[in-house]
Scaffold this active site. Structure first.
Site, PDB file in Angstrom:
ATOM      1  N   GLY A 195      -1.120   7.866  -0.087  1.00  0.00           N
ATOM      2  CA  GLY A 195      -1.471   6.666   0.668  1.00  0.00           C
ATOM      3  C   GLY A 195      -0.815   5.434   0.095  1.00  0.00           C
ATOM      4  O   GLY A 195       0.092   5.519  -0.740  1.00  0.00           O
ATOM      5  N   GLY A 196      -1.298   4.284   0.549  1.00  0.00           N
ATOM      6  CA  GLY A 196      -0.713   3.028   0.115  1.00  0.00           C
ATOM      7  C   GLY A 196      -0.960   2.716  -1.344  1.00  0.00           C
ATOM      8  O   GLY A 196      -0.244   1.917  -1.937  1.00  0.00           O
TER       9      GLY A 196
ATOM     10  N   GLY B 234      -1.337   5.198  -3.874  1.00  0.00           N
ATOM     11  CA  GLY B 234      -0.973   6.230  -4.833  1.00  0.00           C
ATOM     12  C   GLY B 234      -0.900   7.617  -4.215  1.00  0.00           C
ATOM     13  O   GLY B 234      -1.244   7.823  -3.058  1.00  0.00           O
TER      14      GLY B 234
ATOM     15  N   VAL C  72      -2.176  11.610  -4.493  1.00  0.00           N
ATOM     16  CA  VAL C  72      -3.347  12.329  -4.982  1.00  0.00           C
ATOM     17  C   VAL C  72      -2.987  13.796  -5.190  1.00  0.00           C
ATOM     18  O   VAL C  72      -2.441  14.451  -4.298  1.00  0.00           O
ATOM     19  CB  VAL C  72      -4.533  12.210  -4.008  1.00  0.00           C
ATOM     20  CG1 VAL C  72      -5.750  12.958  -4.550  1.00  0.00           C
ATOM     21  CG2 VAL C  72      -4.875  10.740  -3.771  1.00  0.00           C
TER      22      VAL C  72
ATOM     23  N   LYS D  88      -5.547  10.682  -8.811  1.00  0.00           N
ATOM     24  CA  LYS D  88      -4.696   9.706  -8.139  1.00  0.00           C
ATOM     25  C   LYS D  88      -3.700   9.108  -9.129  1.00  0.00           C
ATOM     26  O   LYS D  88      -4.088   8.632 -10.204  1.00  0.00           O
ATOM     27  CB  LYS D  88      -5.527   8.593  -7.512  1.00  0.00           C
ATOM     28  CG  LYS D  88      -4.684   7.576  -6.742  1.00  0.00           C
ATOM     29  CD  LYS D  88      -5.502   6.398  -6.248  1.00  0.00           C
ATOM     30  CE  LYS D  88      -6.263   6.727  -5.019  1.00  0.00           C
ATOM     31  NZ  LYS D  88      -6.904   5.535  -4.412  1.00  0.00           N
TER      32      LYS D  88
ATOM     33  N   ASP E 160     -10.586  -2.097   3.597  1.00  0.00           N
ATOM     34  CA  ASP E 160      -9.642  -1.175   4.233  1.00  0.00           C
ATOM     35  C   ASP E 160     -10.370   0.030   4.829  1.00  0.00           C
ATOM     36  O   ASP E 160      -9.991   1.178   4.602  1.00  0.00           O
ATOM     37  CB  ASP E 160      -8.578  -0.720   3.232  1.00  0.00           C
ATOM     38  CG  ASP E 160      -7.307  -0.212   3.918  1.00  0.00           C
ATOM     39  OD1 ASP E 160      -7.128  -0.474   5.120  1.00  0.00           O
ATOM     40  OD2 ASP E 160      -6.490   0.444   3.244  1.00  0.00           O
TER      41      ASP E 160
END
Length: 337
Positions: A24-25, A27, A29, A42, A138
């Site tokens: 994702g934005g 990091g 996983v 992460k 978010d």
């Protein structure tokens, strides 16, 4: 818990690419095995100060949070330039993935409104019951994880902010995802609890329609929120709502659609607080006998003083739920005494 880099390298086979489960934005996983337990680890993609700040922020926030619908932070590794974070592993992917499976059938309507309630509970806890109010910033379907029983786990707190109790909001650099982002926050930079309410309202519309908020455009160029509001005002929900929902809903579609519209009002002061959203959905599911009902009773102590006791009356034989102390306090305050 502080975990060594060597332990995490062993847990992930030296961060092998085959262990990547999402990116994702904030990091990448990895899935790993640590002390015979499956965990999610992460790791930042880019070594820049902003990434470091977001990871540190996530540690600070999640170390203060304990709620059944928020993903648990188990530990971190501080030996790398950007901290590595270790979470409980949530096995069943994201809400986004479950909604957007190929074919006409995805999550059932009952599961969708229960998931909405669990997200609302988590946000109500973050806003009202955490030691210091936390605004997520978010909320979106890719950040809602589901376990094997489809229980909700809100994740990705890299953009979250603590808000001092004596403040109603704070001016920040804009962070969030277009399509879910509160327009008033976007224009003014003023972050309040109502910014999360707007994002939740978009999520509710997404659950109703199975449309993707960040890319949806109607034939007239309207975004998802605007077009949904038009369809609701025209009493034409069939023109926008997922056909599966139209088939499965049992007289509660209008109420949920109205709640979504109120949550996405342009002015923050016109939106409800997350606690009100939580209780609206809770009452709906209690009426449908999908969650337990909270019963409050008064009894006399030996000295004659009255005390209030709370019990959970299960309205279905197979319904069970554990409440955190904070949830019980909020629920007891909202029912007649």
């Amino acid at each position: 818990m502080i975990i060594t880099l060597r332990e995490l390298e062993k847990a992930t086979n030296n961060f092998d690419s085959s262990r990547v489960i999402s990116g994702g934005g904030h990091g990448v996983v990895f899935k790993g095995i640590l002390d015979l337990h499956v965990v999610a680890i992460k790791k930042s993609k880019i070594v820049v100060q902003r990434e470091i700040n977001e990871f540190i922020n996530e540690v600070a926030v999640l170390s203060q949070v304990n709620h059944r619908n928020v993903v648990k932070l188990l530990g971190c590794c501080l030996e790398t330039e950007v901290p590595l974070l270790v979470y409980e592993f949530i096995s069943n992917g994201t809400l986004y993935n479950h909604l957007n499976v190929e074919g006409p059938i995805s999550l059932s309507w009952k599961d969708r409104i229960r998931i909405a309630l669990e997200v609302a509970r988590a946000l109500s806890y973050l806003h009202s019951a955490a030691s210091m109010p936390i605004f997520h910033r978010d909320i979106k379907s890719p950040n809602i994880l589901l376990d094997d029983s489809l229980t909700t786990k809100v994740s990705d707190f890299g953009a979250s902010r603590y808000i001092p109790i004596d403040q109603t909001g704070v001016t920040t650099l804009i962070q969030g995802t277009m399509g879910y982002l509160d327009p008033m926050y976007h224009y003014t930079g003023q972050l309040t609890d109502k910014s999360d309410v707007f994002s939740f309202g978009v999520l509710l519309i997404e659950l109703l329609t199975k449309k993707k908020p960040f890319i949806y455009r109607s034939n007239d160029g309207d975004n998802l929120v605007s077009y949904f509001e038009k369809m609701l005002a025209a009493n034409n929900l069939v023109g926008i709502v997922d056909p599966q929902v139209m088939e499965e809903e049992d007289g509660d579609l209008q109420e949920v659609a109205t709640l979504a519209m109120v949550c996405t009002k342009l002015r923050g002061e016109d939106r409800p607080r997350t606690r009100e959203v939580d209780m609206t959905l809770e009452n709906l599911l209690v009426r449908k006998k999908l969650v337990p009902c909270i019963i409050t009773q008064r009894r006399n102590n030996e000295d004659g003083t009255q005390v209030q006791h709370m019990s959970i009356e299960s309205v279905t034989n197979d319904s069970s739920r554990q409440y955190t102390m904070e949830e019980e306090i909020l629920l007891s305050a909202s029912y007649p005494r």
